[in-house]
Design an enzyme around this catalytic site. Sequence first.
Site, PDB file in Angstrom:
ATOM      1  CG  ASP A 198      -1.939   1.020   1.291  1.00 35.57           C
ATOM      2  OD1 ASP A 198      -2.294   1.561   0.227  1.00 35.57           O
ATOM      3  OD2 ASP A 198      -2.419   1.328   2.408  1.00 35.57           O
ATOM      4  CD  GLU A 209      -0.447   5.676  -3.673  1.00 35.45           C
ATOM      5  OE1 GLU A 209       0.143   5.882  -2.597  1.00 35.45           O
ATOM      6  OE2 GLU A 209      -1.286   4.782  -3.838  1.00 35.45           O
ATOM      7  CG  ASP A 216      -8.133   4.906   1.122  1.00 38.51           C
ATOM      8  OD1 ASP A 216      -8.107   3.668   1.235  1.00 38.51           O
ATOM      9  OD2 ASP A 216      -7.216   5.646   1.521  1.00 38.51           O
TER      10      ASP A 216
HETATM   11  C1  GLC Z   1      -4.530   3.374   3.159  1.00 35.84           C
HETATM   12  C2  GLC Z   1      -5.183   2.242   2.390  1.00 35.84           C
HETATM   13  C3  GLC Z   1      -6.223   1.564   3.249  1.00 35.84           C
HETATM   14  C4  GLC Z   1      -5.574   1.082   4.537  1.00 35.84           C
HETATM   15  C5  GLC Z   1      -4.880   2.229   5.257  1.00 35.84           C
HETATM   16  C6  GLC Z   1      -4.092   1.763   6.453  1.00 35.84           C
HETATM   17  O1  GLC Z   1      -5.450   4.379   3.379  1.00 35.84           O
HETATM   18  O2  GLC Z   1      -5.736   2.691   1.187  1.00 35.84           O
HETATM   19  O3  GLC Z   1      -6.810   0.503   2.559  1.00 35.84           O
HETATM   20  O4  GLC Z   1      -6.534   0.516   5.364  1.00 35.84           O
HETATM   21  O5  GLC Z   1      -4.004   2.898   4.389  1.00 35.84           O
HETATM   22  O6  GLC Z   1      -3.101   0.861   6.091  1.00 35.84           O
END
Ligand code: GLC
Length: 832
Positions: free
Chosen positions: A413, A416, A496
């Site tokens: 995650d 970017e 999100d």
């Molecule tokens: C980011 C991700 C989300 C995750 C969060 C915490 O916002 O997009 O899916 O729960 O980080 O890791």
Amino acid sequence: MSHSAFRPALGMLLALLSPLLLAATPTPVGNSTTPLRNGTEIRDGSTLLRVTALSDDILRVRVAANGRFGEDASWVVSAEARGQSVEVQPLPGKASGFRTRHLSVEIARLPLRLIVRNAAGELVVADAIDRPFTWHDGAFTVRKALTAHEHIVGLGDKAGPLDRRGEEFVDWNTDAYLYQESSDPLYKSVPFYISVGAPGGSYGLYLDNTWRTWFDLGKRDPDAIEFGAPAGALEYYLIYGPTARQVVEGYTLLTGRPSLPPLWSLGYQQSRYSYMSADEVRGIASRMRHERIPADVIWLDIDYQDRNRPFTTNKATFPDLAQLAHDVGAQGFKLVAITDLHIADLPNQGYAPYDSGIAGDQFVKRPDGSRYVAEVWPGASLFPDFTRATTRDWWGGLYKEFIASGIAGFWNDMNEPAIFRTESKTMPLDTVHRIEEPGFATRSATHAEIHNIYGMQNTRATFDGEARLAPNERPYVMTRASFAGGQRYAVTWTGDNSSTWNHLRMVVPMLLNLGMSGFAYSGADVGGYAGQPTPELLTRWDEIAAFTPVFRAHSAKGSVGKEPWHDGPEQTAIRRRFIEERYRLLPYIYSLADLNARTGAPLMRPVFFDYPDSITAGCDQSTDFLLGAAMLIAPPPNLEDPAPYRICLPEGRWYDYWSGAAVVADTTLTAGWNDQSKSVVVTATPALNELPVFVRAGTILPRQPLIQSTSETPNGPLTLEVYPGDDCHGTLYLDDGHSQAYRQGHYLRQRIRCLTTADGLVVTFETRAGDYRPWWPSIDVVIHGWDGAASAQVGALTPSVESNAALHVVRVAIPDQPQVADVVVRHATAAR
Ligand code: GLC
């Protein structure tokens, strides 16, 4: 004069002479056409244009403003793919250009422009007459003509309608928390679009440029597609169809295809930010089983870690990850753990990823050579330099303990990369990356060039690490950021989103466009990440997502959660029924995964993908979708609106998936620019516990007995639901579901056909490929649209037959058919 004394003098001399030296190696100019074995090269003033044919359908186009091409290297199109070529023929009657077996490529002058036609001479795509290429300080713009009936899809992760015509987009991977339909850019960048509906057929265009590229698809000028980049090479690939399916096949040939995923990843997956302890995870697993809601995966979000530090665990709340994986494994669950790429900046604290990262000089730098440090979840963090092969190797090795603990997959995650407390939400553009990579000249590059591929390189490192550490297992990576070609390394989700009806409506076109852009495995957080859905919204979301490739519910911190049991037994029962249906359909879904690995065809596709004529039939296709060619899912276009709505099915016969009944059309719509295409229109009245799903007449759909997770062996026969019709067929695919053994022939693939005869139906099993032995002892062939009694014969055997007049079906119970065999079914009156 000594050597050293000479040096400053030489430096001064060179400085003085440099304008003259530059003049001595001038930009090549001229006016020439050089036919190549596989294409043509043209010089037009200072512009150099080379068009080569990689195949009869795929062209590579390189344009240089200064007369010289840059380095021949790509993060996306492999050297092997770039190196393909076919011999071309001269283009009769034209000064420059060539022909392949399927295309004619003309290069006109004044201005220099490319015109591509199909073999019948119909236009596929042409550069605009007005300013086809323009350059300004290294930035370029290309203009292509956009004809009246073209629709544009692709571009990966973009919100908004399926058809992108009339809109403009920017490619810049962005942490887009709370994004809306109009937000752009989002998390992923895929500079690739497909035009559908041009006179000469569909084509795709992939711009192989990692900078902040942009596309204007008929917004500024309704008759033009414009695209460009602020820097980097003007290089693109044109991929001819004529069908959209062929374009996707060609595009994934160039940029790669997903490998076969583990079967468990096609089941239902439960996540939240975060399950706060091992006990809570155990509780979720037990509740799923207690509620009899099938599920395969539980996700560990950042709170399983020690203070959000990647590659650690919180010893108080997750004391023994291996034990947890083992325990939930015994209940048929896999664990997927998040491992964000930001490494906490923690000198002298025994934080192994930091220590080994520093020792190997693995982090990106500021222009002054110091390490770039910025705040993310763990606080001050460092960022691996994923454009170095050695850094990727190091990163991949960090998974050793987690893999040994039995964690089945990983979640990359924030790649970017997301950076907190900065307006740009990411690294400064002058941050320095090093390119140290086979196939590339070694050099440094600014973040402006690397930003869009950073997340993809992160997932590549993870994927390769998993493959190295567990060589016989299928790596599984989920990513938020990626780039064209990233489908080789990771599945993805749409980031999100929010718990609103509008966000649910956005899911279908977003996932369809991701699939058309190579990302065949994508999903949206079921229930919406931010906010709390109404009971009806979560139920509808589960229903629709049950037919999408990645079926994962996820929820933001502080929310109630999107587990299916919220909101009472009535809602839970509906959600359970749809999740169960997903599990019954797994043999079909897995056969689509096999097809995707071999052809790039996405599991979830727009209706025109399999029914090209339907695009002109006057029906809006942005809310309906196909799961494979056989199933059409038609949610209400206004999801919360109880008013009846019209469903357009492509011309032909269809069955209602739920009742098995043949669809009786309300009307037949004849529409489209040529009044040739027809569609079958039915009216549906929305009901919360129903989702219209149709099956094409001519389908053999494999289904299995209900299981609670893919770790269970289904108990009972395989069912083949036969919906008689033209070109009737289906495919079985099976293997062990998790290892690489299928690559050595340990799989089962079998095509089955059916033919309507004068006195009934023949179901033909073709030769089975591979040596994998199926779980099913026998097969139930269920023929839909059958009235009256029947008899059946398979070779010398007379199988038992059961007909059901109310359901218009006949069920024939046969042994497994590993060999070529005909199952002959006759109407009783016609039986001899
Ligand atoms: C980011 C991700 C989300 C995750 C969060 C915490 O916002 O997009 O899916 O729960 O980080 O890791």
